[in-house]
Design an enzyme around this catalytic site. Structure first.
Site, PDB file in Angstrom:
ATOM      1  N   LEU A 189      12.224  49.651 -14.616  1.00 17.52           N
ATOM      2  CA  LEU A 189      11.624  50.098 -13.354  1.00 17.52           C
ATOM      3  C   LEU A 189      10.575  49.064 -12.975  1.00 17.52           C
ATOM      4  CD1 LEU A 189      10.977  53.949 -13.842  1.00 17.52           C
ATOM      5  CD2 LEU A 189      12.871  52.836 -12.640  1.00 17.52           C
ATOM      6  N   ASP A 190      10.466  48.775 -11.691  1.00 16.97           N
ATOM      7  CA  ASP A 190       9.435  47.845 -11.235  1.00 16.97           C
ATOM      8  C   ASP A 190       8.057  48.401 -11.583  1.00 16.97           C
ATOM      9  OD1 ASP A 190      11.470  46.362 -10.111  1.00 16.97           O
ATOM     10  OD2 ASP A 190      11.259  47.305  -8.136  1.00 16.97           O
ATOM     11  N   ARG A 191       7.077  47.504 -11.582  1.00 18.47           N
ATOM     12  CA  ARG A 191       5.726  47.901 -11.996  1.00 18.47           C
ATOM     13  C   ARG A 191       5.176  49.056 -11.150  1.00 18.47           C
ATOM     14  NH1 ARG A 191       1.217  43.295 -11.792  1.00 18.47           N
ATOM     15  NH2 ARG A 191      -0.611  44.622 -11.629  1.00 18.47           N
ATOM     16  N   HIS A 202      15.525  45.128  -8.112  1.00 18.55           N
ATOM     17  CA  HIS A 202      14.946  45.680  -6.869  1.00 18.55           C
ATOM     18  C   HIS A 202      16.014  46.346  -5.995  1.00 18.55           C
ATOM     19  CE1 HIS A 202      11.239  43.880  -7.885  1.00 18.55           C
ATOM     20  NE2 HIS A 202      11.374  42.713  -7.297  1.00 18.55           N
ATOM     21  N   LYS A 228      14.962  49.255  -3.491  1.00 19.30           N
ATOM     22  CA  LYS A 228      14.061  48.716  -2.447  1.00 19.30           C
ATOM     23  C   LYS A 228      14.849  47.870  -1.456  1.00 19.30           C
ATOM     24  CE  LYS A 228       9.935  48.554  -5.276  1.00 19.30           C
ATOM     25  NZ  LYS A 228       9.201  47.801  -6.286  1.00 19.30           N
TER      26      LYS A 228
END
Ligand code: URA
Length: 238
Positions: free
Chosen positions: A98-100, A183, A186
């Site tokens: 998971l992205d930050r 990503h 997104k």
């Protein structure tokens, strides 16, 4: 075997194991025992809910924003830092990233084959995210997700988009993918003209993030959850 020795099988030093027993982190057949001299079968002993005997580690972590999906970093906290010490010492890795800034479910395991299959599109393990995005999502967006959103370097596989709330300013929807490129969510929302405001992973395959876990908390997966993941990944003969 003495309880403190059994607890040390999880990777703790003997002194750490003694302290773990005294502080009530060690259970025998589910019951907290605080006397380090008690005799116990290691097969019955857990530390922080995790069996001490060798065997794979399977943990559910509620990742907060700002934490990296990595096992170590010199500057920033990682999901591994959220694990109890005996579990961290077994070196489980995250299943996918998971992205930050993204929150929610991360599974961490030492079981490399299961991790690999949960990520591989071949096994079609669903990942479900709660997305908050700019603008009003419409049936046209649902159709674009279902048809496969074209990105600059690949076309996403068909994805589910279940709109929960929509107005002119922003919308909330659950997105279901069976792949997880960099990503990806997104980029898919940006591509249909609804930049993401927030993203939270709710589910991987049959494992749903436990409501009882606050951000930063974790727990071992239950036997049923592990068995469900094995079935999903064609590993139920193990
Ligand atoms: N898609 C994203 O864009 N980010 C994540 O962290 C996960 C899926």
């Amino acid at each position: 075997m003495r309880l403190d020795r059994a607890a040390a099988l999880s990777g703790l030093t003997r002194a750490e194991a003694k302290r773990a027993v005294a502080s009530g982190r060690v259970r025998v057949k589910g019951a907290v025992i605080r006397d380090a001299a008690t005799q116990a079968d290691p097969a019955d002993v857990t530390v922080d809910g995790v069996p001490v005997q060798a065997g794979e580690v399977y943990m559910m972590v509620h990742k907060p924003a700002g934490v990296l999906t990595a096992t170590e970093d010199r500057r920033l906290p990682t999901v591994a830092d959220l694990l109890p010490e005996p579990v961290r010492k077994r070196n489980p890795g995250p299943v996918g990233r998971l992205d930050r800034d993204v929150t929610g479910l991360v599974i961490m395991t030492t079981d490399g084959q299961l991790a690999h299959r949960l990520i591989s599109p071949k096994w079609k393990a669903e990942k479900v995210y709660r997305a908050r995005c700019a603008g009003r999502l419409t049936e046209a967006d649902v159709a674009r997700f279902a048809g496969g959103v074209a990105l600059s370097d690949f076309t996403a596989k068909p994805a589910g988009l279940a709109v929960i709330a929509a107005d002119d300013a922003e919308s909330v929807a659950d997105v279901t993918l069976t792949e997880g490129k960099f990503h990806q969510v997104k980029r898919m929302f940006a591509a249909v003209g609804h930049p993401l405001i927030g993203l939270h992973r709710l589910r991987i395959g049959c494992v749903t993030l436990d409501d009882a876990l606050a951000p930063g908390e974790c727990r071992p997966l239950t036997e049923e959850e592990v068995a469900g993941l094995y079935r999903l990944c064609g590993m139920d003969d193990r």
